[in-house]
Design a protein around this motif. Structure first.
Motif, short mmCIF file in Angstrom:
data_model
loop_
_atom_site.label_atom_id
_atom_site.label_comp_id
_atom_site.label_asym_id
_atom_site.label_seq_id
_atom_site.Cartn_x
_atom_site.Cartn_y
_atom_site.Cartn_z
N ASP A 164 -6.42 -3.48 7.68
CA ASP A 164 -5.42 -4.32 7.15
C ASP A 164 -3.82 -3.97 7.37
O ASP A 164 -3.77 -2.68 7.23
N TYR A 165 -3.32 -4.90 7.87
CA TYR A 165 -1.81 -4.35 8.07
C TYR A 165 -1.05 -5.12 7.07
O TYR A 165 -0.92 -6.49 6.97
N ALA A 166 -0.34 -4.56 6.15
CA ALA A 166 0.35 -5.27 5.12
C ALA A 166 1.82 -5.51 5.36
O ALA A 166 2.66 -4.44 5.77
N TYR B 130 -4.52 5.44 4.31
CA TYR B 130 -3.14 4.62 4.36
C TYR B 130 -2.23 5.35 5.35
O TYR B 130 -2.11 6.54 5.46
N ASP C 16 -12.31 -7.17 10.49
CA ASP C 16 -13.41 -6.53 9.95
C ASP C 16 -14.53 -6.61 10.77
O ASP C 16 -14.72 -7.57 11.68
N PHE D 194 -6.16 -9.11 8.96
CA PHE D 194 -6.98 -7.96 8.82
C PHE D 194 -7.89 -8.23 10.04
O PHE D 194 -8.30 -9.44 10.77
N ILE E 112 -1.13 -10.26 4.91
CA ILE E 112 -2.02 -9.21 5.21
C ILE E 112 -2.96 -9.71 6.44
O ILE E 112 -4.23 -9.98 6.03
N TYR F 197 -11.39 5.31 2.62
CA TYR F 197 -10.25 4.69 3.15
C TYR F 197 -8.96 5.56 3.37
O TYR F 197 -8.85 6.63 2.58
N LYS G 249 -4.05 0.04 6.26
CA LYS G 249 -5.11 0.48 5.53
C LYS G 249 -6.35 0.42 6.44
O LYS G 249 -6.74 -0.59 6.79
N THR H 290 -12.86 -1.98 8.42
CA THR H 290 -11.73 -2.90 8.48
C THR H 290 -10.42 -2.07 8.81
O THR H 290 -10.16 -0.97 8.55
N TYR I 234 0.79 -1.18 0.01
CA TYR I 234 -0.01 0.03 -0.01
C TYR I 234 0.83 1.19 0.09
O TYR I 234 1.96 1.18 0.27
N ARG J 107 -15.10 -10.03 4.86
CA ARG J 107 -14.55 -11.32 4.50
C ARG J 107 -14.91 -12.61 4.99
O ARG J 107 -14.77 -12.73 6.42
#
Length: 175
Positions: free
Chosen positions: A136-138, A83, A164, A162, A160, A81, A94, A134, A51, A119
């Protein structure tokens, strides 16, 4: 300044041969009209990251059904969203939040949903007053730079994790 920005308006008309009848009216084919705008402002994403390091974006949409039986049938959807940098330099976070609302009690379900369930859930529920968040940790684990064989092309190995969270007033016990 290094930032990428874009604002994109959109208009879409959809027609299917699915027929619906509400409260004894004659059957009509499904027709929907959608209008909205997408926007974002992000730093460029290097190949070593998943990201961007910093950024924000979103979209606003209105979807309405066309026809006699769909009077005042409107669905509103908003999604935003952002980042952020992660713990290590090539990690990214994200955050996403979306909200969807049907403004008709009779034709809920005849206008297709825009928002998706978390998801792992099947998107077969009708979402009438729905919110979702949500995180998300990439984590890119290994960057290969396009290693190719006759069997596969490998660009990167990534993880990733996540979280949710979703809520719909109609399905309080479901999500």
């Amino acid at each position: 300044s290094g930032w990428n920005s874009k604002v994109t308006p959109k208009v879409e008309f959809a027609f299917t041969n699915d027929e619906y009848s509400i409260l004894g009216h004659e059957y009509e084919f499904s027709r929907t009209l959608q209008a909205g705008v997408n926007f974002y402002r992000v730093l460029p994403t290097p190949k070593s990251k998943i990201y961007p390091r910093w950024g924000i974006g979103g979209n606003l949409d209105l979807r309405m059904a066309a026809g006699k039986i769909y009077d005042n049938s409107i669905l509103a959807h908003a999604n935003i969203y952002s980042y952020f940098p992660g713990i290590l330099r090539n990690h990214s976070i994200k955050l996403t939040a979306c909200y969807q609302k049907h403004f008709s009690k009779y034709s809920v379900g005849y206008i297709p949903d825009i928002a998706k369930l978390p998801r792992g859930y099947r998107n077969d529920k009708v979402l009438s007053d729905y919110a979702k968040m949500t995180l998300d940790y990439a984590i890119p684990l290994y960057f290969v730079d396009g290693h190719t064989t006759f069997l596969y092309v490998m660009k990167r190995i990534q993880v990733i994790p996540f979280i949710d969270y979703a809520f719909d007033r109609k399905y309080k016990d479901f999500l």
